[in-house]
Design an enzyme around this catalytic site. Structure first.
Site, PDB file in Angstrom:
ATOM      1  CG  HIS A 162      38.447  53.576  37.733  1.00  0.00           C
ATOM      2  ND1 HIS A 162      38.361  53.229  39.061  1.00  0.00           N
ATOM      3  CD2 HIS A 162      37.424  52.933  37.106  1.00  0.00           C
ATOM      4  CE1 HIS A 162      37.332  52.424  39.235  1.00  0.00           C
ATOM      5  NE2 HIS A 162      36.749  52.223  38.061  1.00  0.00           N
TER       6      HIS A 162
ATOM      7  CG  HIS B 246      33.020  51.294  34.284  1.00  0.00           C
ATOM      8  ND1 HIS B 246      33.555  52.565  34.307  1.00  0.00           N
ATOM      9  CD2 HIS B 246      33.571  50.650  35.357  1.00  0.00           C
ATOM     10  CE1 HIS B 246      34.372  52.683  35.334  1.00  0.00           C
ATOM     11  NE2 HIS B 246      34.401  51.530  35.987  1.00  0.00           N
ATOM     12  CD  GLU B 247      32.258  47.183  36.872  1.00  0.00           C
ATOM     13  OE1 GLU B 247      33.321  46.550  37.047  1.00  0.00           O
ATOM     14  OE2 GLU B 247      32.010  48.243  37.479  1.00  0.00           O
TER      15      GLU B 247
ATOM     16  CE1 TYR C 229      33.785  54.590  38.645  1.00  0.00           C
ATOM     17  CE2 TYR C 229      34.811  55.099  40.740  1.00  0.00           C
ATOM     18  CZ  TYR C 229      34.270  54.174  39.861  1.00  0.00           C
ATOM     19  OH  TYR C 229      34.223  52.856  40.217  1.00  0.00           O
TER      20      TYR C 229
ATOM     21  CG  HIS D 237      37.191  47.652  35.566  1.00  0.00           C
ATOM     22  ND1 HIS D 237      38.216  48.576  35.553  1.00  0.00           N
ATOM     23  CD2 HIS D 237      36.166  48.236  36.241  1.00  0.00           C
ATOM     24  CE1 HIS D 237      37.829  49.667  36.187  1.00  0.00           C
ATOM     25  NE2 HIS D 237      36.589  49.498  36.612  1.00  0.00           N
TER      26      HIS D 237
END
Length: 496
Positions: A242, A232-233, A291, A236
């Protein structure tokens, strides 16, 4: 008249700046705050968090309309009331839980992102008072630097000594996945001018967004040492925001701000068409960037509702979805590298690392995505009489929190042309009822378009659920961290 009004507003604005309460840094000590600021030289951190505070103040006063309340009530009526399993990790079982518990979520955009000054200009421009800094607000596509905030062909990184061995292993696995699935090479280097420093910042999981220039950071602190968080990071750091911040998110989800921690409501801010390009791809409930339903909850109540209720438990996935991969390939123009090559089916596309092989939606595999994904599982035929099929994944052992990633068993169920497949979840044991089914669960792709992430099931209340396919082919996958997940379902044919 307009000049006089402008002067009055300017005076009031200055008054608000002078009287504004200082940003609440939560559990961060003065030394930690200073370290945080030094780690982000391309961000005026005080200006950044001040804009977050202003955005939150504005969002805190926004109340849902009567129509929105009625729509929300209808959505809630259609949902199962799952009895959730106990938390596995004291830091939290989701990224939003970890950062909220660490006291850092309210100092990050979306709960885990640091924005550069140009990104602040574009995304938070309406919440700036630049009489404090003298900067001008700007608008642009993505950010004021696009496309120079892409990494191009190579993503440079290195591992700081502060990073734990477990976090380093998770990062290496996530790096390998993104590299194998895109045309971006990941090269370890401590000397390249533009590079990402993977490090441990206490308990926080966060990253810059895109290539900032110079040394930027990606934190995998305590509780963040898992594949899905690292993936996930890195998403980014490659430039992704998101899923729930897409400009079109209101077509797919409903945010229940009444259940959101008051000082974190800004984490549900939407992007706009001028700074968010989704490459014509649909909203993906199973995105690694989405999320879960409890993100930033103040009372353990749901903060997000899927407008397609069956996908409620798909949100918060721990797996990189096919659309994540496809969008990253579009973002970095990888697909353009293969004008010729394999003829992909079932929604796959050519792999830029070998144009004669396809990247396939989950459940499908082979050179052209015409076969069942490799590994455990089987090809099944649904026949007229009711059939019972027992499926199990992994070894017969208890849940082990040291598993960084997941094992999958893939089944392709086929019925004769002109028929649909009916699946009933007869029995499920050894499951963990966690949002996103991040530890154990069954995924069923009932839609004819298998590019979409399937519907996830991992709760006792799901037993007895009936799923009917749109077409005559249905991929079913069992997902788990190497654990025993017996699952039994009944196959039944129904005429189209």
């Amino acid at each position: 008249m307009s000049l006089k009004l402008g002067f009055i507003l300017f005076v009031l604005g200055v008054g608000l700046v002078e009287s504004r309460a200082k940003h609440q840094w939560g559990k961060l000590t003065a030394d930690k705050i200073e370290q945080f600021k030094k780690a982000h030289p391309r961000t005026n951190v005080d200006r950044f968090v001040s804009a977050l505070d202003r955005m939150n103040e504005r969002m805190a006063t926004k109340e849902p309309t009567a129509e929105e309340k009625l729509n929300l009530a209808e959505i809630i009526k259609g949902l199962k009331n799952h009895k959730r399993s106990p938390r596995h990790h004291k830091e939290g079982d989701s990224l939003s839980q970890i950062n909220t518990n660490a006291g850092i979520a309210n100092s990050l955009y979306g709960g885990d992102m640091v924005l550069s000054d140009p990104q602040v200009d574009v995304i938070l421009g309406d919440f700036l008072d630049d009489s404090e800094t003298g900067r001008d607000k700007r608008q642009a596509h993505y950010s004021a630097k696009y496309p120079t905030d892409l990494w191009g062909n190579t993503f440079y990184y290195y591992f700081d000594a502060s990073l734990s061995a477990k976090a380093k292993k998770a990062a290496q696995m996530a790096i390998a996945f993104w590299q194998n699935s895109t045309c971006v090479d990941f090269v370890e280097s401590q000397t390249n001018p533009n590079r990402v420093r993977f490090f441990k910042d206490g308990d926080g999981c966060y990253s810059d967004v895109g290539m900032m220039g110079g040394v930027q950071v990606l934190s995998l602190g305590t509780g963040c040492e898992y594949f899905y968080i690292a993936a996930h990071e890195i998403g980014h750091a490659l430039g992704f925001f998101h899923e729930q911040s897409r400009y079109d998110r209101d077509t797919a989800i409903t945010v229940n701000s009444g259940n959101v921690i008051p000082d974190q409501r800004y984490n549900y801010n939407k992007l706009t068409t001028s700074n968010n390009n989704n490459y014509l791809m649909p909203y993906d409930y199973g995105s690694i960037m989405q999320y879960d339903e409890l993100a930033f909850t103040s009372n353990n109540g749901r903060t997000m509702f899927a407008k397609r209720a069956v996908y409620q438990n798909t949100m918060g996935s721990a797996l990189i979805s096919f659309y994540d991969i496809s969008m990253m390939n579009s973002y970095y123009k990888c697909k353009a590298k293969c004008p010729n090559g394999a003829t992909c089916v079932n929604g796959g596309f050519r792999n830029s690392r070998n144009c004669n092989v396809c990247i396939c939606p989950s459940g499908w595999g082979g050179i052209t995505c015409s076969e069942r994904e490799s590994g455990c599982g089987a090809a099944l035929i649904a026949k007229g009489p009711i059939q019972t099929q027992s499926i199990t994944i992994g070894a017969n052992n208890e849940f082990d929190t040291e598993y960084e990633t997941f094992e999958k068993c893939n089944y392709i169920i086929r019925a004769p042309m002109g028929y649909k497949i009916e699946v009933i979840l007869k029995t499920m044991t050894g499951i963990d009822c966690i949002p996103g089914c991040v530890y154990k669960g069954i995924e069923v792709k009932a839609m004819s378009d298998h590019r979409y992430t399937g519907i996830r099931y991992c709760c006792e209340e799901d037993i007895g659920t009936k799923i009917v396919s749109e077409g005559n082919v249905m991929p079913v996958s069992l997902i788990g961290p190497g654990c025993n997940i017996p699952g039994y379902f009944i196959l039944r044919l129904a005429c189209m």
